[in-house]
Design a protein around this motif. Structure first.
Motif, PDB file in Angstrom:
ATOM      1  N   ILE A 175      41.652  -9.103 100.223  1.00  0.00           N
ATOM      2  CA  ILE A 175      40.678  -8.215 100.341  1.00  0.00           C
ATOM      3  C   ILE A 175      40.802  -7.018  99.191  1.00  0.00           C
ATOM      4  O   ILE A 175      39.735  -6.678  98.776  1.00  0.00           O
ATOM      5  N   PHE A 176      41.918  -6.706  98.895  1.00  0.00           N
ATOM      6  CA  PHE A 176      41.930  -5.997  97.827  1.00  0.00           C
ATOM      7  C   PHE A 176      41.392  -6.628  96.296  1.00  0.00           C
ATOM      8  O   PHE A 176      40.596  -5.583  95.544  1.00  0.00           O
ATOM      9  N   GLN A 177      41.371  -8.014  96.184  1.00  0.00           N
ATOM     10  CA  GLN A 177      41.009  -8.364  95.012  1.00  0.00           C
ATOM     11  C   GLN A 177      39.420  -8.313  95.293  1.00  0.00           C
ATOM     12  O   GLN A 177      38.715  -8.091  94.007  1.00  0.00           O
ATOM     13  N   ASP A 178      38.801  -8.685  96.425  1.00  0.00           N
ATOM     14  CA  ASP A 178      37.249  -8.495  96.406  1.00  0.00           C
ATOM     15  C   ASP A 178      36.912  -6.885  95.933  1.00  0.00           C
ATOM     16  O   ASP A 178      35.780  -6.713  95.590  1.00  0.00           O
ATOM     17  N   ILE A 179      37.619  -5.909  96.633  1.00  0.00           N
ATOM     18  CA  ILE A 179      37.518  -4.622  96.518  1.00  0.00           C
ATOM     19  C   ILE A 179      37.255  -4.202  94.827  1.00  0.00           C
ATOM     20  O   ILE A 179      36.222  -3.851  94.379  1.00  0.00           O
ATOM     21  N   ILE A 180      38.108  -4.676  93.916  1.00  0.00           N
ATOM     22  CA  ILE A 180      38.333  -4.446  92.562  1.00  0.00           C
ATOM     23  C   ILE A 180      37.338  -5.173  92.139  1.00  0.00           C
ATOM     24  O   ILE A 180      36.428  -4.627  91.049  1.00  0.00           O
ATOM     25  N   VAL A 181      37.080  -6.471  92.416  1.00  0.00           N
ATOM     26  CA  VAL A 181      36.069  -7.267  91.772  1.00  0.00           C
ATOM     27  C   VAL A 181      34.530  -6.520  92.138  1.00  0.00           C
ATOM     28  O   VAL A 181      33.643  -6.629  91.176  1.00  0.00           O
ATOM     29  N   TYR A 182      34.259  -6.142  93.206  1.00  0.00           N
ATOM     30  CA  TYR A 182      33.093  -5.637  93.587  1.00  0.00           C
ATOM     31  C   TYR A 182      32.927  -4.061  92.646  1.00  0.00           C
ATOM     32  O   TYR A 182      31.891  -4.112  92.225  1.00  0.00           O
ATOM     33  N   ASN A 183      33.813  -3.563  92.435  1.00  0.00           N
ATOM     34  CA  ASN A 183      33.826  -2.412  91.579  1.00  0.00           C
ATOM     35  C   ASN A 183      33.637  -2.617  90.188  1.00  0.00           C
ATOM     36  O   ASN A 183      32.684  -2.149  89.554  1.00  0.00           O
ATOM     37  N   ILE A 231      35.401  -0.892 102.344  1.00  0.00           N
ATOM     38  CA  ILE A 231      36.617  -0.009 101.744  1.00  0.00           C
ATOM     39  C   ILE A 231      36.241   0.386 100.531  1.00  0.00           C
ATOM     40  O   ILE A 231      36.702   1.365 100.299  1.00  0.00           O
ATOM     41  N   ALA A 232      35.646  -0.386  99.810  1.00  0.00           N
ATOM     42  CA  ALA A 232      35.209   0.124  98.300  1.00  0.00           C
ATOM     43  C   ALA A 232      34.533   1.484  98.464  1.00  0.00           C
ATOM     44  O   ALA A 232      34.858   2.408  97.620  1.00  0.00           O
ATOM     45  N   HIS A 233      33.494   1.441  99.234  1.00  0.00           N
ATOM     46  CA  HIS A 233      32.770   2.605  99.358  1.00  0.00           C
ATOM     47  C   HIS A 233      33.490   3.763 100.264  1.00  0.00           C
ATOM     48  O   HIS A 233      33.532   4.991  99.926  1.00  0.00           O
ATOM     49  N   CYS A 234      34.091   3.469 101.080  1.00  0.00           N
ATOM     50  CA  CYS A 234      35.266   4.181 102.059  1.00  0.00           C
ATOM     51  C   CYS A 234      36.062   5.081 101.132  1.00  0.00           C
ATOM     52  O   CYS A 234      36.371   6.282 101.262  1.00  0.00           O
ATOM     53  N   SER A 235      36.800   4.339 100.105  1.00  0.00           N
ATOM     54  CA  SER A 235      37.609   4.767  99.487  1.00  0.00           C
ATOM     55  C   SER A 235      37.152   6.202  98.672  1.00  0.00           C
ATOM     56  O   SER A 235      38.279   6.916  98.602  1.00  0.00           O
ATOM     57  N   SER A 236      36.046   6.122  98.260  1.00  0.00           N
ATOM     58  CA  SER A 236      35.680   7.302  97.648  1.00  0.00           C
ATOM     59  C   SER A 236      35.704   8.612  98.386  1.00  0.00           C
ATOM     60  O   SER A 236      35.555   9.781  97.886  1.00  0.00           O
ATOM     61  N   LEU A 237      35.616   8.596  99.782  1.00  0.00           N
ATOM     62  CA  LEU A 237      35.655   9.708 100.662  1.00  0.00           C
ATOM     63  C   LEU A 237      37.210  10.273 100.398  1.00  0.00           C
ATOM     64  O   LEU A 237      37.283  11.635 100.501  1.00  0.00           O
ATOM     65  N   PHE A 238      37.995   9.471  99.952  1.00  0.00           N
ATOM     66  CA  PHE A 238      39.303  10.061  99.824  1.00  0.00           C
ATOM     67  C   PHE A 238      39.820  10.596  98.420  1.00  0.00           C
ATOM     68  O   PHE A 238      40.844  11.065  98.460  1.00  0.00           O
ATOM     69  N   ILE A 239      38.837  10.650  97.598  1.00  0.00           N
ATOM     70  CA  ILE A 239      39.128  10.966  96.069  1.00  0.00           C
ATOM     71  C   ILE A 239      38.478  12.393  95.816  1.00  0.00           C
ATOM     72  O   ILE A 239      39.070  13.370  95.271  1.00  0.00           O
ATOM     73  N   ILE A 240      37.334  12.807  96.844  1.00  0.00           N
ATOM     74  CA  ILE A 240      36.778  14.150  96.598  1.00  0.00           C
ATOM     75  C   ILE A 240      37.656  15.173  96.995  1.00  0.00           C
ATOM     76  O   ILE A 240      38.386  15.098  97.918  1.00  0.00           O
ATOM     77  N   ASP A 241      37.484  16.323  96.453  1.00  0.00           N
ATOM     78  CA  ASP A 241      38.376  17.415  96.773  1.00  0.00           C
ATOM     79  C   ASP A 241      37.980  18.326  98.105  1.00  0.00           C
ATOM     80  O   ASP A 241      38.682  19.036  98.632  1.00  0.00           O
ATOM     81  N   LEU A 301      27.717   9.492  99.937  1.00  0.00           N
ATOM     82  CA  LEU A 301      28.737   8.914 100.274  1.00  0.00           C
ATOM     83  C   LEU A 301      28.597   8.087 101.526  1.00  0.00           C
ATOM     84  O   LEU A 301      29.003   7.049 101.692  1.00  0.00           O
ATOM     85  N   ASP A 302      28.272   8.886 102.410  1.00  0.00           N
ATOM     86  CA  ASP A 302      28.298   8.284 103.887  1.00  0.00           C
ATOM     87  C   ASP A 302      27.115   7.414 104.044  1.00  0.00           C
ATOM     88  O   ASP A 302      27.057   6.301 104.516  1.00  0.00           O
ATOM     89  N   ASN A 303      25.911   7.720 102.994  1.00  0.00           N
ATOM     90  CA  ASN A 303      24.783   6.594 102.969  1.00  0.00           C
ATOM     91  C   ASN A 303      25.357   5.184 102.269  1.00  0.00           C
ATOM     92  O   ASN A 303      24.759   4.381 102.804  1.00  0.00           O
ATOM     93  N   ARG A 304      25.902   5.579 101.325  1.00  0.00           N
ATOM     94  CA  ARG A 304      26.546   4.215 100.719  1.00  0.00           C
ATOM     95  C   ARG A 304      27.448   3.299 101.552  1.00  0.00           C
ATOM     96  O   ARG A 304      27.295   2.344 101.575  1.00  0.00           O
ATOM     97  N   ILE A 305      28.239   4.017 102.468  1.00  0.00           N
ATOM     98  CA  ILE A 305      28.909   3.155 103.581  1.00  0.00           C
ATOM     99  C   ILE A 305      28.061   2.762 104.385  1.00  0.00           C
ATOM    100  O   ILE A 305      28.337   1.357 104.697  1.00  0.00           O
ATOM    101  N   LEU A 306      27.076   3.214 105.133  1.00  0.00           N
ATOM    102  CA  LEU A 306      26.254   2.946 105.739  1.00  0.00           C
ATOM    103  C   LEU A 306      25.364   1.703 105.295  1.00  0.00           C
ATOM    104  O   LEU A 306      25.004   0.691 106.164  1.00  0.00           O
TER     105      LEU A 306
END
Length: 330
Positions: free
Chosen positions: A162-170, A239-249, A262-267
């Motif tokens: 799953i991790f490899q798919d996330i990185i490749v997607y990005n 996960i690729a899009h959800c991970s952005s939730l945890f980067i913002i301050d 961000l919520d729209n990208r997850i949707l």
């Protein structure tokens, strides 16, 4: 369990070093047509060959494409963040699925009641701390290089794919920017301060980010993928899009300046999968809802914990809460 990988053969500061070669192979072979697409792009001088991979001790930096050099950049700190986040979310969600058999769709507050979950929480908190500054990965916690706890070793092996798919997607999101001439499209406004941008220029920024998301999706998900294959790729994209939730301050940053919110990208990442099997579809919606719930907990935002009829309905309940947050900002 002692690592069988040397620092000479697999350089790096984090245990994800053992997966760095896997990422490149997966990037080139995610679909039969991808290597040809990349080769043609290199010949047309749209992109430079290879990935600029940086091993440093700087705060977290997401992948990016250089308009000047045509290089794609990726840092070890970022892939460490993604692996740790992916592992933690996956284990927590599996636990929530077990809970949902005795409660309604896991809407209650998150409780880390077992050693496995407590260790996931520690790993997750370490991962999100990387946005503020570098720190070493505690090898006593779950990781892809060495695990002394058998069940964690088993979960780590599942997460690696799953991790490899996330990185490749990005990475393909960034490739999409270069192949679709986004640097040229933005040439007149790319150096403007955000406050100087017109509404139409902001809309253009968001349009090209959506195009890059769509390009990456099409590079990862094939038309004739089985439902199961599409499901696992869908977890990675979510996960690729959800991970952005945890980067913002702060919670208000859910509303983005240059990207779709961000919520729209997850949707969009979930709905575009168009899963037909109810079990797979419900799992993805629950996964998305879990990510939202963790985000709200991090920012001390109270959520409605009353039962929800389906995981999809729970996710949309959280979307409405995101809308409330964004409306406060106006």
């Amino acid at each position: 369990m002692k690592s069988k990988f040397s620092k000479e053969s697999h350089p790096g500061n984090h245990p994800v070093r053992v997966l760095s070669n896997n990422i490149i192979f997966h990037f080139e072979n995610i679909k039969p047509t991808i290597l040809k697409l990349l080769s043609e792009a290199i010949l047309r001088k749209k992109i430079e060959p290879g990935i600029c991979y940086t091993i440093d001790k700087e705060p977290l930096k997401t992948p990016f494409a250089s308009c000047d050099s045509k290089n794609i950049h990726l840092t070890e700190n970022y892939i460490a963040f993604i692996w740790a986040i992916s592992y933690s979310l996956f284990i927590i969600n599996e636990s929530r699925l077990k809970e949902s058999k005795t409660s309604e769709n896991g809407t209650s507050d998150l409780i880390f009641s077992t050693e496995l979950l407590e260790r996931c929480k520690k790993l997750f908190l370490w991962a999100i701390s990387l946005k503020k500054g570098y720190s070493h990965w505690d090898l006593d916690l779950p990781n892809p290089e060495e695990n002394n706890i058998e069940i964690e070793q088993s979960y780590a092996e599942k997460i690696n794919g799953i991790f490899q798919d996330i990185i490749v997607y990005n990475l393909f999101h960034e490739v999409g920017h270069l192949l679709n001439n986004h640097c040229e499209v933005l040439s007149g406004i790319i150096n403007k301060n955000y406050l100087e941008l017109t509404e139409s220029e902001i809309a253009l920024y968001k349009q090209i980010e959506t195009e890059a998301d769509n390009f990456a999706f099409e590079c990862i998900v094939e038309q004739f993928d089985t439902e199961k294959t599409k499901f696992y790729k869908g977890i990675a994209i979510t996960i690729a899009h959800c991970s952005s939730l945890f980067i913002i301050d702060n919670s208000y940053s859910i509303k983005q300046n240059y990207h779709p919110d961000l919520d729209n990208r997850i949707l969009n990442s979930i709905t575009r999968l168009n899963l037909n099997e109810e079990t797979y579809e419900d799992y993805i919606w629950q996964f998305g809802a879990l990510c939202c719930k963790i985000f709200f907990d991090i920012h001390d935002i109270k959520t409605d914990t009353s039962p929800s009829e389906t995981s999809k309905m729970l996710f949309f309940r959280y979307l409405r809460l995101f809308d409330e947050i964004k409306n406060i900002q106006k």
